[in-house]
Scaffold this motif. Structure first.
Motif, PDB file in Angstrom:
ATOM      1  N   SER A 126       0.806  -1.227   0.000  1.00 30.17           N
ATOM      2  CA  SER A 126       0.000   0.000   0.000  1.00 30.17           C
ATOM      3  C   SER A 126       0.838   1.277   0.000  1.00 30.17           C
ATOM      4  CB  SER A 126      -0.970  -0.009   1.186  1.00 30.17           C
ATOM      5  OG  SER A 126      -1.895  -1.068   1.058  1.00 30.17           O
ATOM      6  N   PRO A 127       1.875   1.395   0.852  1.00 27.22           N
ATOM      7  CA  PRO A 127       2.692   2.611   0.796  1.00 27.22           C
ATOM      8  C   PRO A 127       3.397   2.785  -0.552  1.00 27.22           C
ATOM      9  CG  PRO A 127       3.061   1.432   2.851  1.00 27.22           C
ATOM     10  CD  PRO A 127       2.273   0.516   1.962  1.00 27.22           C
ATOM     11  N   LEU A 128       3.723   1.677  -1.210  1.00 32.91           N
ATOM     12  CA  LEU A 128       4.386   1.758  -2.505  1.00 32.91           C
ATOM     13  C   LEU A 128       3.467   2.376  -3.550  1.00 32.91           C
ATOM     14  CD1 LEU A 128       6.771   1.085  -4.398  1.00 32.91           C
ATOM     15  CD2 LEU A 128       5.693  -1.143  -4.787  1.00 32.91           C
ATOM     16  N   TRP A 129       2.222   1.912  -3.619  1.00 35.09           N
ATOM     17  CA  TRP A 129       1.293   2.473  -4.618  1.00 35.09           C
ATOM     18  C   TRP A 129       1.074   3.967  -4.368  1.00 35.09           C
ATOM     19  CZ3 TRP A 129       2.605  -1.391  -6.891  1.00 35.09           C
ATOM     20  CH2 TRP A 129       2.257  -2.701  -6.604  1.00 35.09           C
ATOM     21  N   LEU A 130       0.993   4.337  -3.109  1.00 37.80           N
ATOM     22  CA  LEU A 130       0.819   5.750  -2.757  1.00 37.80           C
ATOM     23  C   LEU A 130       2.010   6.570  -3.249  1.00 37.80           C
ATOM     24  CD1 LEU A 130      -0.767   7.967  -1.226  1.00 37.80           C
ATOM     25  CD2 LEU A 130       0.517   7.320   0.824  1.00 37.80           C
ATOM     26  N   ALA A 131       3.212   6.049  -3.048  1.00 37.46           N
ATOM     27  CA  ALA A 131       4.417   6.770  -3.465  1.00 37.46           C
ATOM     28  C   ALA A 131       4.543   6.833  -4.987  1.00 37.46           C
ATOM     29  CB  ALA A 131       5.656   6.105  -2.860  1.00 37.46           C
ATOM     30  N   LEU A 132       4.275   5.721  -5.666  1.00 31.82           N
ATOM     31  CA  LEU A 132       4.405   5.688  -7.119  1.00 31.82           C
ATOM     32  C   LEU A 132       3.398   6.600  -7.805  1.00 31.82           C
ATOM     33  CD1 LEU A 132       5.062   1.903  -7.907  1.00 31.82           C
ATOM     34  CD2 LEU A 132       6.711   3.736  -7.468  1.00 31.82           C
ATOM     35  N   ASN A 133       2.261   6.830  -7.155  1.00 33.65           N
ATOM     36  CA  ASN A 133       1.233   7.711  -7.728  1.00 33.65           C
ATOM     37  C   ASN A 133       1.371   9.136  -7.186  1.00 33.65           C
ATOM     38  OD1 ASN A 133      -1.011   8.197  -9.436  1.00 33.65           O
ATOM     39  ND2 ASN A 133      -2.405   8.038  -7.713  1.00 33.65           N
ATOM     40  N   HIS A 134       2.571   9.526  -6.870  1.00 30.14           N
ATOM     41  CA  HIS A 134       2.848  10.871  -6.359  1.00 30.14           C
ATOM     42  C   HIS A 134       2.293  11.922  -7.324  1.00 30.14           C
ATOM     43  CE1 HIS A 134       5.000  14.150  -4.444  1.00 30.14           C
ATOM     44  NE2 HIS A 134       5.435  14.520  -5.637  1.00 30.14           N
ATOM     45  N   GLY A 135       1.534  12.855  -6.763  1.00 31.23           N
ATOM     46  CA  GLY A 135       0.921  13.885  -7.592  1.00 31.23           C
ATOM     47  C   GLY A 135      -0.493  13.552  -7.991  1.00 31.23           C
ATOM     48  N   GLY A 136      -0.919  12.298  -7.777  1.00 27.79           N
ATOM     49  CA  GLY A 136      -2.288  11.881  -8.074  1.00 27.79           C
ATOM     50  C   GLY A 136      -3.049  11.633  -6.779  1.00 27.79           C
ATOM     51  N   ARG A 137      -4.187  10.983  -6.894  1.00 27.53           N
ATOM     52  CA  ARG A 137      -4.985  10.644  -5.712  1.00 27.53           C
ATOM     53  C   ARG A 137      -5.101   9.133  -5.602  1.00 27.53           C
ATOM     54  NH1 ARG A 137     -11.310  12.346  -4.259  1.00 27.53           N
ATOM     55  NH2 ARG A 137     -11.294  11.477  -2.147  1.00 27.53           N
ATOM     56  N   THR A 138      -4.748   8.601  -4.457  1.00 29.19           N
ATOM     57  CA  THR A 138      -4.820   7.165  -4.214  1.00 29.19           C
ATOM     58  C   THR A 138      -5.766   6.915  -3.049  1.00 29.19           C
ATOM     59  OG1 THR A 138      -2.515   6.928  -4.940  1.00 29.19           O
ATOM     60  CG2 THR A 138      -3.485   5.086  -3.737  1.00 29.19           C
ATOM     61  N   VAL A 139      -6.770   6.085  -3.281  1.00 29.58           N
ATOM     62  CA  VAL A 139      -7.774   5.778  -2.253  1.00 29.58           C
ATOM     63  C   VAL A 139      -7.817   4.273  -2.044  1.00 29.58           C
ATOM     64  CG1 VAL A 139     -10.227   5.862  -1.638  1.00 29.58           C
ATOM     65  CG2 VAL A 139      -9.162   7.814  -2.792  1.00 29.58           C
ATOM     66  N   TYR A 140      -7.813   3.858  -0.768  1.00 33.04           N
ATOM     67  CA  TYR A 140      -7.867   2.439  -0.422  1.00 33.04           C
ATOM     68  C   TYR A 140      -9.199   2.109   0.245  1.00 33.04           C
ATOM     69  CZ  TYR A 140      -2.810   2.673  -1.087  1.00 33.04           C
ATOM     70  OH  TYR A 140      -1.565   2.870  -1.618  1.00 33.04           O
ATOM     71  N   LEU A 141      -9.714   0.920  -0.076  1.00 30.68           N
ATOM     72  CA  LEU A 141     -10.930   0.408   0.554  1.00 30.68           C
ATOM     73  C   LEU A 141     -10.601  -0.939   1.182  1.00 30.68           C
ATOM     74  CD1 LEU A 141     -13.459   1.109  -2.368  1.00 30.68           C
ATOM     75  CD2 LEU A 141     -12.921   2.604  -0.437  1.00 30.68           C
ATOM     76  N   ASP A 142     -10.947  -1.110   2.456  1.00 27.04           N
ATOM     77  CA  ASP A 142     -10.615  -2.359   3.136  1.00 27.04           C
ATOM     78  C   ASP A 142     -11.732  -2.728   4.111  1.00 27.04           C
ATOM     79  OD1 ASP A 142      -7.994  -4.154   3.461  1.00 27.04           O
ATOM     80  OD2 ASP A 142      -8.987  -4.012   5.417  1.00 27.04           O
TER      81      ASP A 142
END
Length: 324
Positions: free
Chosen positions: A127-143
């Protein structure tokens, strides 16, 4: 004579006092004039600095912000930083993490589409990786785990996650699939407002504004499905298929959908049913990761085109790997 001498002294003293008054007045006038000149100079300098700031401040601020953020064009991470994150993540020894090939396949999609609106079903080691790779965009997680959401958010500033209450069970997935097929023209249709959906596979309890986000990439890596009582990924696959064909997500163009754990029966059957083989991108996934590109209007009355309906796929699941 003594009296006359006293008058002379008084006159002399008065003259001296008058002279001192004149000198004091001259000194005060000079001090006031110097103060006035200093004020004019300071005001002029301040005005000049303000003008210079307004003229160059925007670009200077932009340059400073860019330097602090370390971002490339459009807010994306510089490619060397992007590659380094992927490299070190692929060598991580975290438990229950994805394979190196899966991480790199997902990262390739994020590099191509990012910065973007990324929706991820499931929280995990990556999860932290996807957030970092999408820097400048919006990342939302559902769990499905409310406590895990509350645990991770303070440890990863900027992580946006919401807990979802799933009502489905893995053991019921074939019955739920048959019910969805029976109501494909009504409750479980491919284009609809999920907020008001009565389909049992639809997720309609998210924050309202999430349904209006034009999602570019959706990664389905949850909810859990490791035992018959787990919620399974039927709702996340169905909801993604509808989102990609409806509203703001459909209006912005194609949506990349990534289904993890595709080597299991449930993920294969549901993906073929609602995402459709005709939309699968050959060669861009791995045995455990399927990549679909859903385009607006890519299906007719059903999710898949005529002759590509997923109903036929379920008869081919015998012998496929299932979870234990």
């Amino acid at each position: 004579m003594k009296s006359l001498g006293s008058r002379d002294k008084l006159q002399a003293a008065a003259a001296a006092s008058g002279h001192r008054r004149v000198l004091l007045l001259v000194f005060a006038s000079c001090f006031a004039f110097a103060t006035f000149l200093t004020f004019l100079y300071s005001s002029s300098s301040f005005a000049s600095a303000t003008t210079s700031s307004s003229r160059y401040g925007s670009s200077a601020t932009s340059t400073t912000s860019s330097s602090l953020a370390g971002s490339g064009p459009g807010g994306a991470l510089p490619l060397p930083v992007f590659d380094a994150l992927v490299h070190y993540a692929s060598f991580s020894n975290a438990t229950h993490r994805m394979t190196d090939t899966d991480i790199r396949a997902i990262s390739a999609i994020l590099r191509a589409r990012g910065p973007c609106n990324l929706l991820v079903f499931g929280l995990g080691a990556e999860s932290p990786l996807w957030l970092a790779l999408n820097h400048g965009g919006r990342t939302v997680y559902l769990d499905e785990n409310e406590f895990y959401v509350k645990y991770l958010e303070p440890r990863h500033p900027g992580l946006e996650a919401y807990d979802v209450s799933y009502t489905t069970k893995v053991r019921d997935f074939k019955d739920l699939l048959e019910a969805a097929r029976a109501t494909r023209a009504a409750e479980c249709r491919p284009v609809q407002n999920l907020l008001f959906s009565e389909c049992r596979l639809a997720i309609n309890d998210l924050p309202n504004e999430l349904y209006d986000v034009p999602w570019d990439v959706v990664l389905i890596d949850g909810p859990s499905g490791w035992n018959p009582n787990s919620p399974g990924r039927m709702p996340s696959i169905f909801t993604t298929a509808v989102l990609a064909r409806s509203g703001a997500t459909a209006a912005k163009g194609p949506t990349d959908v990534l289904v993890h754990d595709y080597n299991f029966e449930l993920e294969q059957v549901l993906s073929k049913e609602f995402l459709c083989d005709e939309n699968r991108v050959a060669g861009s996934g791995t045995p455990s990761l399927a990549h679909y590109v859903i385009r607006p209007g890519s299906a007719g009355a059903g999710f898949c085109s005529a002759g590509q309906d997923g109903a036929a796929a379920s008869s081919q699941t015998a012998g496929e790997k299932t979870r234990k």
